[in-house]
Design a protein around this motif. Sequence first.
Motif, PDB file in Angstrom:
ATOM      1  N   HIS A   1      -1.609  -1.474  24.844  1.00 22.35           N
ATOM      2  CA  HIS A   1      -2.677  -2.403  25.226  1.00 22.35           C
ATOM      3  C   HIS A   1      -3.619  -1.688  26.204  1.00 22.35           C
ATOM      4  O   HIS A   1      -3.451  -1.813  27.429  1.00 22.35           O
ATOM      5  CB  HIS A   1      -2.099  -3.665  25.868  1.00 22.35           C
ATOM      6  CG  HIS A   1      -1.138  -4.406  24.980  1.00 22.35           C
ATOM      7  ND1 HIS A   1      -1.582  -5.252  23.979  1.00 22.35           N
ATOM      8  CD2 HIS A   1       0.220  -4.408  24.930  1.00 22.35           C
ATOM      9  CE1 HIS A   1      -0.520  -5.762  23.355  1.00 22.35           C
ATOM     10  NE2 HIS A   1       0.574  -5.270  23.910  1.00 22.35           N
ATOM     11  N   PRO A   2      -4.593  -0.973  25.695  1.00 28.67           N
ATOM     12  CA  PRO A   2      -5.503  -0.175  26.543  1.00 28.67           C
ATOM     13  C   PRO A   2      -6.215  -0.979  27.621  1.00 28.67           C
ATOM     14  O   PRO A   2      -6.598  -0.418  28.654  1.00 28.67           O
ATOM     15  CB  PRO A   2      -6.504   0.392  25.527  1.00 28.67           C
ATOM     16  CG  PRO A   2      -5.768   0.396  24.229  1.00 28.67           C
ATOM     17  CD  PRO A   2      -4.887  -0.799  24.264  1.00 28.67           C
ATOM     18  N   GLU A   3      -6.396  -2.270  27.405  1.00 23.49           N
ATOM     19  CA  GLU A   3      -7.071  -3.081  28.419  1.00 23.49           C
ATOM     20  C   GLU A   3      -6.289  -3.124  29.730  1.00 23.49           C
ATOM     21  O   GLU A   3      -6.864  -3.288  30.821  1.00 23.49           O
ATOM     22  CB  GLU A   3      -7.311  -4.509  27.912  1.00 23.49           C
ATOM     23  CG  GLU A   3      -6.078  -5.366  27.723  1.00 23.49           C
ATOM     24  CD  GLU A   3      -5.376  -5.162  26.379  1.00 23.49           C
ATOM     25  OE1 GLU A   3      -4.475  -5.963  26.068  1.00 23.49           O
ATOM     26  OE2 GLU A   3      -5.745  -4.214  25.647  1.00 23.49           O
ATOM     27  N   LEU A   4      -4.961  -2.945  29.623  1.00 30.61           N
ATOM     28  CA  LEU A   4      -4.134  -2.905  30.836  1.00 30.61           C
ATOM     29  C   LEU A   4      -4.425  -1.653  31.655  1.00 30.61           C
ATOM     30  O   LEU A   4      -4.335  -1.671  32.886  1.00 30.61           O
ATOM     31  CB  LEU A   4      -2.652  -2.973  30.466  1.00 30.61           C
ATOM     32  CG  LEU A   4      -2.179  -4.266  29.790  1.00 30.61           C
ATOM     33  CD1 LEU A   4      -0.709  -4.146  29.392  1.00 30.61           C
ATOM     34  CD2 LEU A   4      -2.401  -5.456  30.707  1.00 30.61           C
ATOM     35  N   ILE A   5      -4.739  -0.550  30.984  1.00 29.22           N
ATOM     36  CA  ILE A   5      -5.101   0.687  31.681  1.00 29.22           C
ATOM     37  C   ILE A   5      -6.392   0.467  32.465  1.00 29.22           C
ATOM     38  O   ILE A   5      -6.515   0.887  33.624  1.00 29.22           O
ATOM     39  CB  ILE A   5      -5.255   1.854  30.689  1.00 29.22           C
ATOM     40  CG1 ILE A   5      -3.933   2.106  29.954  1.00 29.22           C
ATOM     41  CG2 ILE A   5      -5.713   3.122  31.418  1.00 29.22           C
ATOM     42  CD1 ILE A   5      -4.021   3.188  28.893  1.00 29.22           C
ATOM     43  N   GLU A   6      -7.346  -0.202  31.850  1.00 29.19           N
ATOM     44  CA  GLU A   6      -8.615  -0.478  32.521  1.00 29.19           C
ATOM     45  C   GLU A   6      -8.396  -1.357  33.754  1.00 29.19           C
ATOM     46  O   GLU A   6      -8.988  -1.105  34.819  1.00 29.19           O
ATOM     47  CB  GLU A   6      -9.584  -1.146  31.553  1.00 29.19           C
ATOM     48  CG  GLU A   6     -10.029  -0.257  30.396  1.00 29.19           C
ATOM     49  CD  GLU A   6     -10.983  -0.968  29.456  1.00 29.19           C
ATOM     50  OE1 GLU A   6     -11.497  -2.058  29.839  1.00 29.19           O
ATOM     51  OE2 GLU A   6     -11.215  -0.460  28.346  1.00 29.19           O
ATOM     52  N   GLN A   7      -7.555  -2.361  33.618  1.00 28.30           N
ATOM     53  CA  GLN A   7      -7.267  -3.238  34.753  1.00 28.30           C
ATOM     54  C   GLN A   7      -6.594  -2.457  35.882  1.00 28.30           C
ATOM     55  O   GLN A   7      -6.911  -2.653  37.066  1.00 28.30           O
ATOM     56  CB  GLN A   7      -6.376  -4.400  34.306  1.00 28.30           C
ATOM     57  CG  GLN A   7      -7.047  -5.362  33.340  1.00 28.30           C
ATOM     58  CD  GLN A   7      -6.073  -6.366  32.751  1.00 28.30           C
ATOM     59  OE1 GLN A   7      -4.961  -6.566  33.245  1.00 28.30           O
ATOM     60  NE2 GLN A   7      -6.492  -7.032  31.667  1.00 28.30           N
ATOM     61  N   PHE A   8      -5.668  -1.577  35.521  1.00 28.74           N
ATOM     62  CA  PHE A   8      -4.984  -0.743  36.501  1.00 28.74           C
ATOM     63  C   PHE A   8      -5.987   0.128  37.247  1.00 28.74           C
ATOM     64  O   PHE A   8      -5.972   0.221  38.483  1.00 28.74           O
ATOM     65  CB  PHE A   8      -3.937   0.123  35.783  1.00 28.74           C
ATOM     66  CG  PHE A   8      -3.216   1.090  36.674  1.00 28.74           C
ATOM     67  CD1 PHE A   8      -2.045   0.721  37.318  1.00 28.74           C
ATOM     68  CD2 PHE A   8      -3.691   2.384  36.862  1.00 28.74           C
ATOM     69  CE1 PHE A   8      -1.369   1.619  38.143  1.00 28.74           C
ATOM     70  CE2 PHE A   8      -3.028   3.278  37.677  1.00 28.74           C
ATOM     71  CZ  PHE A   8      -1.866   2.901  38.325  1.00 28.74           C
ATOM     72  N   GLN A   9      -6.871   0.793  36.513  1.00 25.94           N
ATOM     73  CA  GLN A   9      -7.858   1.676  37.120  1.00 25.94           C
ATOM     74  C   GLN A   9      -8.803   0.914  38.047  1.00 25.94           C
ATOM     75  O   GLN A   9      -9.175   1.417  39.108  1.00 25.94           O
ATOM     76  CB  GLN A   9      -8.647   2.398  36.026  1.00 25.94           C
ATOM     77  CG  GLN A   9      -7.815   3.424  35.264  1.00 25.94           C
ATOM     78  CD  GLN A   9      -8.567   4.029  34.099  1.00 25.94           C
ATOM     79  OE1 GLN A   9      -9.140   3.310  33.272  1.00 25.94           O
ATOM     80  NE2 GLN A   9      -8.581   5.356  34.010  1.00 25.94           N
ATOM     81  N   GLU A  10      -9.187  -0.290  37.653  1.00 29.57           N
ATOM     82  CA  GLU A  10     -10.078  -1.101  38.481  1.00 29.57           C
ATOM     83  C   GLU A  10      -9.407  -1.473  39.810  1.00 29.57           C
ATOM     84  O   GLU A  10     -10.042  -1.440  40.869  1.00 29.57           O
ATOM     85  CB  GLU A  10     -10.482  -2.367  37.730  1.00 29.57           C
ATOM     86  CG  GLU A  10     -11.451  -2.117  36.579  1.00 29.57           C
ATOM     87  CD  GLU A  10     -11.680  -3.360  35.727  1.00 29.57           C
ATOM     88  OE1 GLU A  10     -11.093  -4.430  36.056  1.00 29.57           O
ATOM     89  OE2 GLU A  10     -12.432  -3.272  34.734  1.00 29.57           O
ATOM     90  N   THR A  11      -8.120  -1.794  39.745  1.00 28.44           N
ATOM     91  CA  THR A  11      -7.390  -2.163  40.962  1.00 28.44           C
ATOM     92  C   THR A  11      -7.257  -0.966  41.890  1.00 28.44           C
ATOM     93  O   THR A  11      -7.463  -1.085  43.111  1.00 28.44           O
ATOM     94  CB  THR A  11      -5.994  -2.715  40.613  1.00 28.44           C
ATOM     95  OG1 THR A  11      -6.131  -3.826  39.730  1.00 28.44           O
ATOM     96  CG2 THR A  11      -5.246  -3.146  41.866  1.00 28.44           C
ATOM     97  N   VAL A  12      -6.924   0.181  41.342  1.00 31.23           N
ATOM     98  CA  VAL A  12      -6.784   1.391  42.152  1.00 31.23           C
ATOM     99  C   VAL A  12      -8.124   1.767  42.792  1.00 31.23           C
ATOM    100  O   VAL A  12      -8.201   2.088  43.981  1.00 31.23           O
ATOM    101  CB  VAL A  12      -6.250   2.563  41.298  1.00 31.23           C
ATOM    102  CG1 VAL A  12      -6.318   3.867  42.076  1.00 31.23           C
ATOM    103  CG2 VAL A  12      -4.809   2.281  40.861  1.00 31.23           C
TER     104      VAL A  12
END
Length: 322
Positions: A51-62
């Motif tokens: 689920h690539p969208e989870l990677i985007e969410q992770f990067q935004e939080t970091v």
Amino acid sequence: MKLGVMTVLLGDLSLDETLKYLKSLGVQEVEIGCGGTPGTAHADAVKFMEHPELIEQFQETVAKYGIGVAALSCHGNPVHPNKEIARSYHEQFEAAICLAEKLGVKTVVGFSGCPGDCDDSQYPNWVVATWPDDFQKIKEWQWNEKLIPYWKKEAKFAEEHNVHQIAFEMHPGFCVYNPGTLLRLREAVGPVIGANFDPSHLFWQGIDPVAAIRALKGAIYHFHAKDTAIDRYNCAVNGVLDTTPFDRIPERSWSFRTIGYGHGEDVWRAIFSELRQTGYDGIISIEHEDGLMTTREGLEKAIEVLKRTIIFEERQGGMYWA
């Protein structure tokens, strides 16, 4: 060097809550568990790759907190003799490699693993005796038939995915547990293999971390900040190969402690000075496994000591007094 934390110790908090808390403590970089024994509290490599969208969410939080991600952790035993267990760790490790590529993280931390003593084994067999000769036969079979072939394939896989540093924690119970075994595997596989240097596992084996750092010059890719206290009375009776459960601290020969509660600041200053001399300039990642302290107290006390002892700035130019 950078002050860091292995966020697994804050697995009861969300990633957002974890980074906000660590930012308030002055932490500069983090190590994120994404599978294997560190768990998936803040990232799940297998799920993220699906689920690539989870990677985007992770990067935004970091990005929100301006803290760097220095490494991903996916400790396990991918050469476990039980094929189902091995397959699970293998799949999680390769997912961690792929996630590291997506995140631009250069280092994945783990264990070398330990096979059994034959193809029909169900449990690992950690060889620590030279004699009887059976043990040497087991050890060479493990290395030549299982360990080296497996990590040659995984090293190639990692490099194909732009991950050039697999950092093995030198941990008793696995084939790579000291500088000699780390260097043996590195020589057989190549420079993608390096060390996650964790002094806590060296202290209780009787290894001098400063001497070990010097021996591993150029091969240290990551650093875990964790201490060990030796109980000199219990150790005098039972030695360092103590299998007393971790929660029976008064009976153990040694126990993991937070930084400064096993060895004084002079020891940690010597360790960081040697790291600087060997050219290491990466994360000093706190791993908390102190059975006498709460996670928050242990972490905050470790940070206090490390802020006084880490050499943060890299020297530029000559020495004005020379």
